[in-house]
Design a protein around this motif. Structure first.
Motif, PDB file in Angstrom:
ATOM      1  N   PRO A  78      56.616  -4.743  54.777  1.00  0.00           N
ATOM      2  CA  PRO A  78      57.976  -5.243  54.480  1.00  0.00           C
ATOM      3  C   PRO A  78      58.434  -6.191  54.744  1.00  0.00           C
ATOM      4  CG  PRO A  78      58.374  -3.899  56.357  1.00  0.00           C
ATOM      5  CD  PRO A  78      57.036  -3.553  56.213  1.00  0.00           C
ATOM      6  N   SER A  79      59.195  -6.722  53.443  1.00  0.00           N
ATOM      7  CA  SER A  79      60.143  -7.828  54.252  1.00  0.00           C
ATOM      8  C   SER A  79      61.136  -8.077  54.857  1.00  0.00           C
ATOM      9  CB  SER A  79      61.070  -8.565  52.847  1.00  0.00           C
ATOM     10  OG  SER A  79      61.729 -10.068  53.095  1.00  0.00           O
ATOM     11  N   SER A  80      60.602  -8.631  56.737  1.00  0.00           N
ATOM     12  CA  SER A  80      61.715  -8.545  57.505  1.00  0.00           C
ATOM     13  C   SER A  80      62.875  -9.508  57.518  1.00  0.00           C
ATOM     14  CB  SER A  80      60.780  -9.563  58.892  1.00  0.00           C
ATOM     15  OG  SER A  80      59.931  -8.282  59.162  1.00  0.00           O
ATOM     16  N   HIS A  81      63.111 -10.060  55.925  1.00  0.00           N
ATOM     17  CA  HIS A  81      64.395 -10.952  55.692  1.00  0.00           C
ATOM     18  C   HIS A  81      65.313  -9.558  55.125  1.00  0.00           C
ATOM     19  CE1 HIS A  81      62.804 -15.175  56.460  1.00  0.00           C
ATOM     20  NE2 HIS A  81      64.157 -15.481  56.016  1.00  0.00           N
ATOM     21  N   ALA A  82      65.024  -9.373  54.601  1.00  0.00           N
ATOM     22  CA  ALA A  82      65.552  -8.184  53.423  1.00  0.00           C
ATOM     23  C   ALA A  82      66.050  -6.401  54.608  1.00  0.00           C
ATOM     24  CB  ALA A  82      64.618  -7.301  53.006  1.00  0.00           C
ATOM     25  N   THR A  83      64.549  -6.375  55.621  1.00  0.00           N
ATOM     26  CA  THR A  83      65.269  -5.230  56.357  1.00  0.00           C
ATOM     27  C   THR A  83      66.506  -6.219  57.915  1.00  0.00           C
ATOM     28  OG1 THR A  83      62.441  -4.273  56.569  1.00  0.00           O
ATOM     29  CG2 THR A  83      63.890  -3.978  58.248  1.00  0.00           C
ATOM     30  N   ASN A  84      65.941  -7.272  57.962  1.00  0.00           N
ATOM     31  CA  ASN A  84      67.370  -7.637  58.996  1.00  0.00           C
ATOM     32  C   ASN A  84      68.132  -7.330  58.406  1.00  0.00           C
ATOM     33  OD1 ASN A  84      65.217  -7.554  60.408  1.00  0.00           O
ATOM     34  ND2 ASN A  84      64.466 -10.025  60.365  1.00  0.00           N
ATOM     35  N   HIS A  85      68.463  -8.453  57.071  1.00  0.00           N
ATOM     36  CA  HIS A  85      69.613  -8.698  56.609  1.00  0.00           C
ATOM     37  C   HIS A  85      70.539  -7.351  55.998  1.00  0.00           C
ATOM     38  CE1 HIS A  85      68.055 -13.002  56.760  1.00  0.00           C
ATOM     39  NE2 HIS A  85      69.405 -13.270  56.764  1.00  0.00           N
ATOM     40  N   MET A  86      69.697  -6.887  55.262  1.00  0.00           N
ATOM     41  CA  MET A  86      70.305  -5.340  55.774  1.00  0.00           C
ATOM     42  C   MET A  86      70.281  -4.265  56.431  1.00  0.00           C
ATOM     43  SD  MET A  86      70.967  -3.780  52.470  1.00  0.00           S
ATOM     44  CE  MET A  86      70.855  -2.436  50.817  1.00  0.00           C
ATOM     45  N   ALA A  87      70.105  -4.361  57.271  1.00  0.00           N
ATOM     46  CA  ALA A  87      70.481  -3.735  58.484  1.00  0.00           C
ATOM     47  C   ALA A  87      72.250  -3.789  59.124  1.00  0.00           C
ATOM     48  CB  ALA A  87      69.480  -3.885  59.618  1.00  0.00           C
ATOM     49  N   LEU A  88      71.837  -5.860  59.102  1.00  0.00           N
ATOM     50  CA  LEU A  88      73.140  -6.392  59.015  1.00  0.00           C
ATOM     51  C   LEU A  88      74.284  -5.595  58.413  1.00  0.00           C
ATOM     52  CD1 LEU A  88      71.955  -9.902  60.395  1.00  0.00           C
ATOM     53  CD2 LEU A  88      72.543  -7.809  62.467  1.00  0.00           C
ATOM     54  N   ALA A  89      73.828  -5.823  56.964  1.00  0.00           N
ATOM     55  CA  ALA A  89      75.250  -5.671  56.129  1.00  0.00           C
ATOM     56  C   ALA A  89      75.496  -4.143  56.050  1.00  0.00           C
ATOM     57  CB  ALA A  89      74.884  -5.782  55.053  1.00  0.00           C
ATOM     58  N   ILE A  90      74.853  -3.060  56.393  1.00  0.00           N
ATOM     59  CA  ILE A  90      74.900  -1.903  56.190  1.00  0.00           C
ATOM     60  C   ILE A  90      75.672  -1.214  57.675  1.00  0.00           C
ATOM     61  CG2 ILE A  90      74.284   0.887  56.415  1.00  0.00           C
ATOM     62  CD1 ILE A  90      74.241  -0.703  53.282  1.00  0.00           C
ATOM     63  N   PHE A  91      75.080  -2.126  58.670  1.00  0.00           N
ATOM     64  CA  PHE A  91      75.607  -1.517  59.142  1.00  0.00           C
ATOM     65  C   PHE A  91      77.766  -2.506  59.990  1.00  0.00           C
ATOM     66  CE2 PHE A  91      77.438  -3.742  63.955  1.00  0.00           C
ATOM     67  CZ  PHE A  91      77.784  -2.753  64.865  1.00  0.00           C
ATOM     68  N   TRP A  92      77.554  -3.458  59.436  1.00  0.00           N
ATOM     69  CA  TRP A  92      78.773  -4.579  59.026  1.00  0.00           C
ATOM     70  C   TRP A  92      79.531  -3.040  58.162  1.00  0.00           C
ATOM     71  CZ3 TRP A  92      76.745 -10.298  58.220  1.00  0.00           C
ATOM     72  CH2 TRP A  92      75.761 -10.972  59.864  1.00  0.00           C
ATOM     73  N   ILE A  93      79.149  -2.872  57.453  1.00  0.00           N
ATOM     74  CA  ILE A  93      80.433  -2.271  56.576  1.00  0.00           C
ATOM     75  C   ILE A  93      80.141  -0.647  56.851  1.00  0.00           C
ATOM     76  CG2 ILE A  93      79.752  -1.097  54.093  1.00  0.00           C
ATOM     77  CD1 ILE A  93      78.316  -3.192  53.033  1.00  0.00           C
ATOM     78  N   SER A 121      86.918  -5.548  55.116  1.00  0.00           N
ATOM     79  CA  SER A 121      87.326  -5.214  53.422  1.00  0.00           C
ATOM     80  C   SER A 121      86.654  -4.698  53.303  1.00  0.00           C
ATOM     81  CB  SER A 121      88.240  -6.077  53.585  1.00  0.00           C
ATOM     82  OG  SER A 121      87.784  -7.882  53.081  1.00  0.00           O
ATOM     83  N   LYS A 122      87.185  -3.876  52.105  1.00  0.00           N
ATOM     84  CA  LYS A 122      86.141  -3.747  50.692  1.00  0.00           C
ATOM     85  C   LYS A 122      85.507  -4.989  49.615  1.00  0.00           C
ATOM     86  CE  LYS A 122      87.393   0.743  49.820  1.00  0.00           C
ATOM     87  NZ  LYS A 122      88.383   1.403  49.396  1.00  0.00           N
ATOM     88  N   THR A 123      86.255  -5.722  49.471  1.00  0.00           N
ATOM     89  CA  THR A 123      85.589  -7.107  49.452  1.00  0.00           C
ATOM     90  C   THR A 123      84.961  -8.027  50.995  1.00  0.00           C
ATOM     91  OG1 THR A 123      88.470  -7.728  48.621  1.00  0.00           O
ATOM     92  CG2 THR A 123      86.577  -9.611  49.251  1.00  0.00           C
ATOM     93  N   GLN A 124      85.364  -7.712  51.926  1.00  0.00           N
ATOM     94  CA  GLN A 124      84.322  -8.531  52.858  1.00  0.00           C
ATOM     95  C   GLN A 124      82.686  -7.715  52.486  1.00  0.00           C
ATOM     96  OE1 GLN A 124      86.938  -7.915  56.176  1.00  0.00           O
ATOM     97  NE2 GLN A 124      87.044 -10.496  56.118  1.00  0.00           N
ATOM     98  N   ALA A 125      82.918  -6.164  52.026  1.00  0.00           N
ATOM     99  CA  ALA A 125      81.866  -5.527  52.349  1.00  0.00           C
ATOM    100  C   ALA A 125      81.189  -5.957  51.042  1.00  0.00           C
ATOM    101  CB  ALA A 125      81.735  -4.061  51.594  1.00  0.00           C
ATOM    102  N   ILE A 126      81.621  -6.504  50.004  1.00  0.00           N
ATOM    103  CA  ILE A 126      81.187  -6.789  48.642  1.00  0.00           C
ATOM    104  C   ILE A 126      80.107  -7.872  48.979  1.00  0.00           C
ATOM    105  CG2 ILE A 126      81.074  -7.813  46.373  1.00  0.00           C
ATOM    106  CD1 ILE A 126      83.763  -5.343  46.022  1.00  0.00           C
ATOM    107  N   PHE A 127      81.085  -8.992  49.612  1.00  0.00           N
ATOM    108  CA  PHE A 127      80.756  -9.966  49.859  1.00  0.00           C
ATOM    109  C   PHE A 127      78.944  -9.899  50.604  1.00  0.00           C
ATOM    110  CE2 PHE A 127      79.255 -12.501  53.484  1.00  0.00           C
ATOM    111  CZ  PHE A 127      79.746 -14.550  52.392  1.00  0.00           C
TER     112      PHE A 127
END
Length: 182
Positions: free
Chosen positions: A103-118, A124-130
């Motif tokens: 799989p794409s490591s860029h997709a894996t790593n960045h989505m892991a960070l985004a979902i963790f951060w959210i 905030s919800k606005t930051q989560a959307i960002f």
């Protein structure tokens, strides 16, 4: 979700996005974002929460990279679009990565960070959307530059979501267990 979809994505993405795609997929582009998140957390959170958050962020990205790059890519051994010249995909980079595609490591790593951060509930919800838009732009860029098929991206997003969710649960456990405030 292979060659045909990638061809459509490359065909219908405006040429004006090409240069931006190269910048968006570059790891160095995002260092200021990581620094700003660290500063934001230390300003808004208890020190122990900020440190726990940063440790969990590093572990989420690290685990995502280990699983995607060192376990799944060698296991599936799927070539990148740019490694298959007969398919005629546009490569916007000066090089084609030698590693496998799925799989794409860029997709894996960045989505892991985004979902963790959210899931950390520190934003905030606005930051989560960002954060989700940020991930979308990076993974779209991966396809536009010609280094990933859509299925590589989808698999990376799913894997990253799982890892990010797992670390958000770990983080929330520590916050609740040690009576830390977010």
């Amino acid at each position: 979700m292979g060659a045909e979809w990638l061809h459509q994505i490359q065909t219908f993405t405006p040429a004006s996005f090409d240069e931006l795609a190269i910048v968006l997929r570059n790891k160095m582009t995002w260092i200021p974002l990581y620094v700003l998140i660290g500063i934001y957390l230390f300003m808004r959170q208890e020190k122990r929460v900020a440190i726990t958050f940063l440790v969990c962020s590093a572990l989420a990205a690290g685990l995502g990279d280990i699983v995607s790059s060192h376990i799944l890519k060698p296991y599936f051994a799927y070539p990148r679009p740019c490694q298959e010249p007969l398919l005629g995909f546009q490569l916007l980079l000066d090089y084609c990565p030698k590693s496998y595609s799925f799989p794409s490591s860029h997709a894996t790593n960045h989505m892991a960070l985004a979902i963790f951060w959210i899931g950390s509930r520190c934003f905030s919800k606005t930051q989560a959307i960002f954060f989700l838009i940020w991930v979308f732009l990076i993974v779209w860029a991966q396809m536009v530059v010609g280094v990933h098929y859509p299925k590589d991206i989808v698999a990376g997003l799913l894997l990253g979501s799982l890892i990010g969710y797992m670390f958000s649960r770990v983080f929330r456990f520590f916050v609740e267990q040690f009576s830390l405030r977010t």
